[in-house]
Motif scaffolding. Structure first.
Motif, PDB file in Angstrom:
ATOM      1  N   SER A   1       0.821  -1.208   0.000  1.00  0.00           N
ATOM      2  CA  SER A   1       0.000   0.000   0.000  1.00  0.00           C
ATOM      3  C   SER A   1       0.857   1.261   0.000  1.00  0.00           C
ATOM      4  O   SER A   1       0.451   2.301  -0.529  1.00  0.00           O
ATOM      5  CB  SER A   1      -0.933   0.007   1.214  1.00  0.00           C
TER       6      SER A   1
ATOM      7  N   SER B   1       2.945   1.382  -3.703  1.00  0.00           N
ATOM      8  CA  SER B   1       2.053   1.543  -4.852  1.00  0.00           C
ATOM      9  C   SER B   1       1.517   2.965  -4.967  1.00  0.00           C
ATOM     10  O   SER B   1       1.087   3.388  -6.043  1.00  0.00           O
ATOM     11  CB  SER B   1       0.883   0.564  -4.757  1.00  0.00           C
ATOM     12  N   ARG B   2       1.537   3.710  -3.859  1.00  0.00           N
ATOM     13  CA  ARG B   2       1.052   5.097  -3.898  1.00  0.00           C
ATOM     14  C   ARG B   2       2.089   6.055  -4.484  1.00  0.00           C
ATOM     15  O   ARG B   2       1.764   7.196  -4.810  1.00  0.00           O
ATOM     16  CB  ARG B   2       0.661   5.564  -2.492  1.00  0.00           C
TER      17      ARG B   2
END
Length: 309
Positions: A260, A263-264
């Motif tokens: 998370s 991937s941002r």
């Protein structure tokens, strides 16, 4: 040895050419003709022509910087979203098909290698083709670096042969749904993805969002740390040619453990695409037209045999 208009020590001029060629490649992807060729091929053609017209040199310290620093840096940048758990979870049966295809590619490469002589650098070219057909263009750069193959003429011929073979290959694939008996065996599944988008395109809707300077800096910092640790570990283990491999393992582990978070950082992929495009510009600049024409036909047969098997 004939000199070029821009000599090998004019670093700023060469960087201007390489980045301009990369930009032309990205621009070309937005045109119908460029989308068919791909931005990478357009970029290679630009520097290939400039080099063989003796406007830029075929070899220069600047090119070495790209090979030694930009290529290793691009690999982790392009793998920030390589979450193995998500890939396994979402791929489903596709992952099984991918595995079968990968095994077939390896077998095809072995057969082609023994049937078609490619000279002293043959095993390196075979490794590059095999890795590319399994993992895409990122593998092309990583394998070329790890095998130590930096001959621009051979790499340019390889890219040209690969693109021609893949064009014919996709024409065959796209024609399969029109075969009636195949439609009866395999139900039609429509993909919502744009199949004409280039692998190195950065002009999608998400790319138009404003990039954060912090995320750009963060992406570069993480990638550089991965390179520093990866190459350091490889050297410590005596695996001097395996720096890229260790870096890849490290960044995939990070992407899997912290999916998370990484991937941002959308800026990473865009920077990686840019660095790869500069890499393709160096390939074109290092190529000799006579060798490309002579070797290209052999590599075309070699690549075609891999895909046929």
């Amino acid at each position: 040895m004939a000199t070029s208009l821009i000599n090998p020590n004019q670093d700023f001029a060469l960087w201007a050419v390489l980045l301009s060629a990369a930009t032309i490649g990205f621009w070309a992807e937005r045109t119908p003709w460029g989308a068919k060729l791909s931005g990478a091929v357009v970029t290679i053609l630009v520097t290939f022509i400039l080099s063989n017209l003796r406007i830029i040199p075929p070899d220069a310290p600047t090119y070495g910087v790209v090979w030694s620093y930009l290529v290793p840096l691009a690999i982790p940048l392009l793998l920030f979203q390589a979450d193995l758990f998500r890939i396994v979870r979402e791929a489903g049966p596709t992952l099984i098909a991918y595995g079968i295809g990968a095994v077939g590619t390896i077998l095809g490469t072995v057969v082609a290698y023994y049937l078609i002589p490619l000279g002293e650098e043959g095993w390196k070219l075979a490794a590059i083709f095999c890795a590319t057909y399994i993992g895409g263009s990122v593998n092309f750069a990583a394998t070329a670096e790890s095998t130590g193959l930096r001959a621009g003429d051979l790499l340019s011929a390889g890219v040209a042969a690969d693109n021609l073979v893949m064009t014919l290959y996709f024409l065959v694939l796209f024609s399969l749904p029109s075969i009636k008996w195949l439609r009866g065996i395999f139900p039609n599944q429509r993909s919502h993805e744009n199949t004409h988008s280039s692998q190195f395109s950065i002009f999608d809707s998400q790319s138009r969002q404003q990039l954060s300077v912090f995320k750009i800096s963060l992406a570069l910092a993480i990638s550089m740390i991965a390179c520093a640790v990866g190459y350091g570990l490889a050297s410590w283990l005596g695996f001097n040619k395996g720096g890229i491999l260790v870096v890849t393992v490290l960044i995939v582990m990070l992407a899997t453990v912290f999916p998370s978070y990484l991937s941002r950082i959308t800026a990473a992929e865009k920077i990686g695409y840019l660095l790869m495009q500069v890499f393709f510009a160096v390939i074109g600049a290092s190529a000799n037209v006579e060798i490309v024409l002579r070797v290209g036909s052999v590599l075309f047969i070699f690549a075609g045999l891999i895909l046929a098997i």
